[in-house]
Design a protein around this motif. Structure first.
Motif, PDB file in Angstrom:
ATOM      1  N   THR A   1       0.924  -1.362  -0.015  1.00  0.00           N
ATOM      2  CA  THR A   1      -0.302   0.087   0.033  1.00  0.00           C
ATOM      3  C   THR A   1       0.668   1.085  -0.012  1.00  0.00           C
ATOM      4  OG1 THR A   1      -1.545  -1.412   0.651  1.00  0.00           O
ATOM      5  CG2 THR A   1      -2.129   1.136   1.340  1.00  0.00           C
ATOM      6  N   ILE A   2       2.030   1.769   0.889  1.00  0.00           N
ATOM      7  CA  ILE A   2       3.075   2.276   0.687  1.00  0.00           C
ATOM      8  C   ILE A   2       3.308   2.664  -0.633  1.00  0.00           C
ATOM      9  CG2 ILE A   2       5.214   3.110   1.590  1.00  0.00           C
ATOM     10  CD1 ILE A   2       4.203   2.230   4.475  1.00  0.00           C
ATOM     11  N   ASP A   3       3.980   2.048  -1.327  1.00  0.00           N
ATOM     12  CA  ASP A   3       4.436   1.146  -2.278  1.00  0.00           C
ATOM     13  C   ASP A   3       3.317   1.986  -4.091  1.00  0.00           C
ATOM     14  OD1 ASP A   3       6.788   0.717  -1.816  1.00  0.00           O
ATOM     15  OD2 ASP A   3       6.563  -1.308  -2.192  1.00  0.00           O
ATOM     16  N   MET A   4       2.107   1.876  -3.231  1.00  0.00           N
ATOM     17  CA  MET A   4       1.376   2.155  -3.972  1.00  0.00           C
ATOM     18  C   MET A   4       1.182   3.785  -4.526  1.00  0.00           C
ATOM     19  SD  MET A   4      -0.970  -1.513  -4.092  1.00  0.00           S
ATOM     20  CE  MET A   4      -2.523  -0.465  -5.349  1.00  0.00           C
TER      21      MET A   4
ATOM     22  N   GLU B   1       3.175   5.455  -2.765  1.00  0.00           N
ATOM     23  CA  GLU B   1       4.080   6.515  -3.668  1.00  0.00           C
ATOM     24  C   GLU B   1       3.938   7.118  -5.185  1.00  0.00           C
ATOM     25  OE1 GLU B   1       7.612   4.787  -2.008  1.00  0.00           O
ATOM     26  OE2 GLU B   1       7.039   5.521   0.261  1.00  0.00           O
ATOM     27  N   GLN B   2       3.521   5.726  -6.116  1.00  0.00           N
ATOM     28  CA  GLN B   2       4.008   5.630  -7.052  1.00  0.00           C
ATOM     29  C   GLN B   2       2.291   6.885  -7.922  1.00  0.00           C
ATOM     30  OE1 GLN B   2       5.782   3.545  -9.424  1.00  0.00           O
ATOM     31  NE2 GLN B   2       4.738   5.671 -10.834  1.00  0.00           N
ATOM     32  N   LEU B   3       1.493   6.764  -7.001  1.00  0.00           N
ATOM     33  CA  LEU B   3       0.498   7.243  -7.381  1.00  0.00           C
ATOM     34  C   LEU B   3       0.260   8.961  -6.599  1.00  0.00           C
ATOM     35  CD1 LEU B   3      -2.379   5.401  -5.887  1.00  0.00           C
ATOM     36  CD2 LEU B   3      -2.304   5.422  -8.104  1.00  0.00           C
ATOM     37  N   ARG B   4       1.372   8.629  -5.881  1.00  0.00           N
ATOM     38  CA  ARG B   4       1.300  10.625  -5.864  1.00  0.00           C
ATOM     39  C   ARG B   4       2.623  11.222  -7.145  1.00  0.00           C
ATOM     40  NH1 ARG B   4       2.651  11.051   0.781  1.00  0.00           N
ATOM     41  NH2 ARG B   4       0.211  10.446   1.415  1.00  0.00           N
ATOM     42  N   GLN B   5       3.580  10.166  -7.118  1.00  0.00           N
ATOM     43  CA  GLN B   5       4.652  10.290  -8.042  1.00  0.00           C
ATOM     44  C   GLN B   5       3.967  10.997  -9.677  1.00  0.00           C
ATOM     45  OE1 GLN B   5       7.913   7.505  -8.758  1.00  0.00           O
ATOM     46  NE2 GLN B   5       8.402   8.586 -10.568  1.00  0.00           N
ATOM     47  N   MET B   6       3.027   9.655  -9.496  1.00  0.00           N
ATOM     48  CA  MET B   6       1.668  10.085 -11.107  1.00  0.00           C
ATOM     49  C   MET B   6       1.070  11.022 -11.193  1.00  0.00           C
ATOM     50  SD  MET B   6       0.442   6.231 -11.383  1.00  0.00           S
ATOM     51  CE  MET B   6      -0.855   6.595 -13.117  1.00  0.00           C
ATOM     52  N   ALA B   7       0.783  11.661 -10.025  1.00  0.00           N
ATOM     53  CA  ALA B   7      -0.226  12.905  -9.299  1.00  0.00           C
ATOM     54  C   ALA B   7       0.878  14.347  -9.969  1.00  0.00           C
ATOM     55  CB  ALA B   7      -0.693  13.254  -8.521  1.00  0.00           C
ATOM     56  N   THR B   8       1.721  14.439  -9.525  1.00  0.00           N
ATOM     57  CA  THR B   8       2.742  15.624  -9.314  1.00  0.00           C
ATOM     58  C   THR B   8       3.423  15.305 -11.098  1.00  0.00           C
ATOM     59  OG1 THR B   8       5.222  13.632  -9.260  1.00  0.00           O
ATOM     60  CG2 THR B   8       3.786  15.249  -7.160  1.00  0.00           C
ATOM     61  N   GLU B   9       3.381  14.389 -11.724  1.00  0.00           N
ATOM     62  CA  GLU B   9       3.836  14.655 -13.073  1.00  0.00           C
ATOM     63  C   GLU B   9       2.735  15.046 -13.993  1.00  0.00           C
ATOM     64  OE1 GLU B   9       5.190  10.266 -14.216  1.00  0.00           O
ATOM     65  OE2 GLU B   9       7.211  10.569 -12.806  1.00  0.00           O
ATOM     66  N   GLY B  10       1.530  15.477 -13.554  1.00  0.00           N
ATOM     67  CA  GLY B  10       0.356  15.208 -13.767  1.00  0.00           C
ATOM     68  C   GLY B  10      -1.182  14.814 -14.742  1.00  0.00           C
ATOM     69  N   TRP B  11      -0.536  13.663 -13.928  1.00  0.00           N
ATOM     70  CA  TRP B  11      -2.006  11.854 -14.602  1.00  0.00           C
ATOM     71  C   TRP B  11      -3.061  12.649 -13.394  1.00  0.00           C
ATOM     72  CZ3 TRP B  11      -1.018   7.192 -17.242  1.00  0.00           C
ATOM     73  CH2 TRP B  11       0.229   7.455 -17.846  1.00  0.00           C
ATOM     74  N   THR B  12      -3.762  12.448 -14.286  1.00  0.00           N
ATOM     75  CA  THR B  12      -5.342  12.639 -13.083  1.00  0.00           C
ATOM     76  C   THR B  12      -5.772  11.418 -12.562  1.00  0.00           C
ATOM     77  OG1 THR B  12      -6.814  14.599 -15.141  1.00  0.00           O
ATOM     78  CG2 THR B  12      -7.677  12.866 -13.569  1.00  0.00           C
TER      79      THR B  12
ATOM     80  N   ASP C   1       2.376 -10.110  -7.320  1.00  0.00           N
ATOM     81  CA  ASP C   1       3.762 -10.074  -8.977  1.00  0.00           C
ATOM     82  C   ASP C   1       4.646  -9.086  -8.314  1.00  0.00           C
ATOM     83  OD1 ASP C   1       2.035  -7.468  -9.115  1.00  0.00           O
ATOM     84  OD2 ASP C   1       2.360  -7.059 -10.765  1.00  0.00           O
ATOM     85  N   ASP C   2       5.076  -8.124  -7.363  1.00  0.00           N
ATOM     86  CA  ASP C   2       5.990  -7.560  -6.966  1.00  0.00           C
ATOM     87  C   ASP C   2       6.409  -8.421  -5.404  1.00  0.00           C
ATOM     88  OD1 ASP C   2       5.513  -6.120  -9.306  1.00  0.00           O
ATOM     89  OD2 ASP C   2       4.874  -4.768  -8.469  1.00  0.00           O
ATOM     90  N   VAL C   3       6.102  -9.346  -4.936  1.00  0.00           N
ATOM     91  CA  VAL C   3       6.601  -9.549  -3.913  1.00  0.00           C
ATOM     92  C   VAL C   3       7.480 -11.096  -3.936  1.00  0.00           C
ATOM     93  CG1 VAL C   3       6.068 -10.270  -1.689  1.00  0.00           C
ATOM     94  CG2 VAL C   3       3.777  -8.747  -2.167  1.00  0.00           C
ATOM     95  N   LEU C   4       9.034 -10.407  -2.961  1.00  0.00           N
ATOM     96  CA  LEU C   4       9.457 -11.841  -3.398  1.00  0.00           C
ATOM     97  C   LEU C   4       9.474 -12.874  -2.162  1.00  0.00           C
ATOM     98  CD1 LEU C   4      12.988  -8.900  -4.502  1.00  0.00           C
ATOM     99  CD2 LEU C   4      11.528 -11.360  -5.083  1.00  0.00           C
ATOM    100  N   ARG C   5       8.731 -14.075  -1.904  1.00  0.00           N
ATOM    101  CA  ARG C   5       8.775 -14.120  -0.534  1.00  0.00           C
ATOM    102  C   ARG C   5      10.354 -14.998   0.015  1.00  0.00           C
ATOM    103  NH1 ARG C   5       4.170 -18.623  -1.728  1.00  0.00           N
ATOM    104  NH2 ARG C   5       5.803 -19.468  -3.654  1.00  0.00           N
ATOM    105  N   PHE C   6      10.628 -14.902  -1.397  1.00  0.00           N
ATOM    106  CA  PHE C   6      12.166 -15.796  -0.470  1.00  0.00           C
ATOM    107  C   PHE C   6      13.485 -14.774  -0.723  1.00  0.00           C
ATOM    108  CE2 PHE C   6       9.252 -19.218  -2.891  1.00  0.00           C
ATOM    109  CZ  PHE C   6       9.054 -19.601  -1.687  1.00  0.00           C
ATOM    110  N   GLY C   7      13.538 -14.011  -1.321  1.00  0.00           N
ATOM    111  CA  GLY C   7      13.949 -13.000  -1.240  1.00  0.00           C
ATOM    112  C   GLY C   7      15.283 -11.919  -0.812  1.00  0.00           C
ATOM    113  N   ASP C   8      15.560 -11.164  -0.501  1.00  0.00           N
ATOM    114  CA  ASP C   8      16.606 -10.580   0.664  1.00  0.00           C
ATOM    115  C   ASP C   8      15.779  -9.425   0.893  1.00  0.00           C
ATOM    116  OD1 ASP C   8      18.754 -12.555   0.393  1.00  0.00           O
ATOM    117  OD2 ASP C   8      19.892 -11.605  -1.158  1.00  0.00           O
ATOM    118  N   TYR C   9      15.409  -8.846   2.209  1.00  0.00           N
ATOM    119  CA  TYR C   9      14.736  -7.835   2.914  1.00  0.00           C
ATOM    120  C   TYR C   9      15.897  -7.023   3.408  1.00  0.00           C
ATOM    121  CZ  TYR C   9      11.114  -9.872   0.920  1.00  0.00           C
ATOM    122  OH  TYR C   9      10.220 -10.459   0.000  1.00  0.00           O
TER     123      TYR C   9
END
Length: 142
Positions: free
Chosen positions: A82-85, A87-98, A113-121
């Motif tokens: 949710t935090i990542d989403m 941040e992405q929405l805020r970035q899109m808003a600053t770029e002029g996206w509606t 799709d973006d979660v690394l279950r076995f990744g390094d954290y």
């Protein structure tokens, strides 16, 4: 007394079923709530990679601990997504996206799709508090 309560329960069940069949708005609400619950259950099943999601112990206390741990992990992943989403929405808003409210209703934090279950954290930055919320960069609702 048992028979009286059983009959009352049957009557209430029949009334609810008749309301469900005759009210499309109620059916839509129930379907929406069921889909949300099923999305969460599917997400936690995907996260619970050990033993294919089965609880190995018959001890109720250990089962409760496993379920609480899985809920904590799922909540953490959903929070991070949710935090990542946001941040992405805020970035899109600053770029002029509606950004419209009806578009936000179809995205979900139960993403796999973006979660690394076995990744390094990296946990070295966990002590750094997040930035303050700025309403000026919040997506607006129409």
């Amino acid at each position: 007394m048992y028979r009286a309560f059983r009959e009352v329960g049957r009557a209430v069940r029949n009334i609810v079923l008749l309301r469900y069949l005759s009210d499309p708005v109620l059916r839509e609400q129930i379907s929406r709530a069921t889909n949300k619950a099923e999305a969460y259950n599917g997400f936690t099943e995907w996260l619970h990679f050990g033993s294919h999601g089965y609880l190995r112990s018959c001890d109720p206390e250990l089962q409760e601990k496993a379920i609480k741990f899985l809920d904590a992990v799922a909540s953490s992943v959903i929070f991070s997504t949710t935090i990542d989403m946001t941040e992405q929405l805020r970035q899109m808003a600053t770029e002029g996206w509606t950004i419209l409210g009806e578009n936000l209703t179809v995205i979900s934090p139960h993403r796999c799709d973006d979660v690394l279950r076995f990744g390094d954290y990296d946990t070295t930055t966990l002590h750094i508090p997040p930035g303050t919320y700025d309403a000026a960069f919040a997506p607006h609702q129409p």
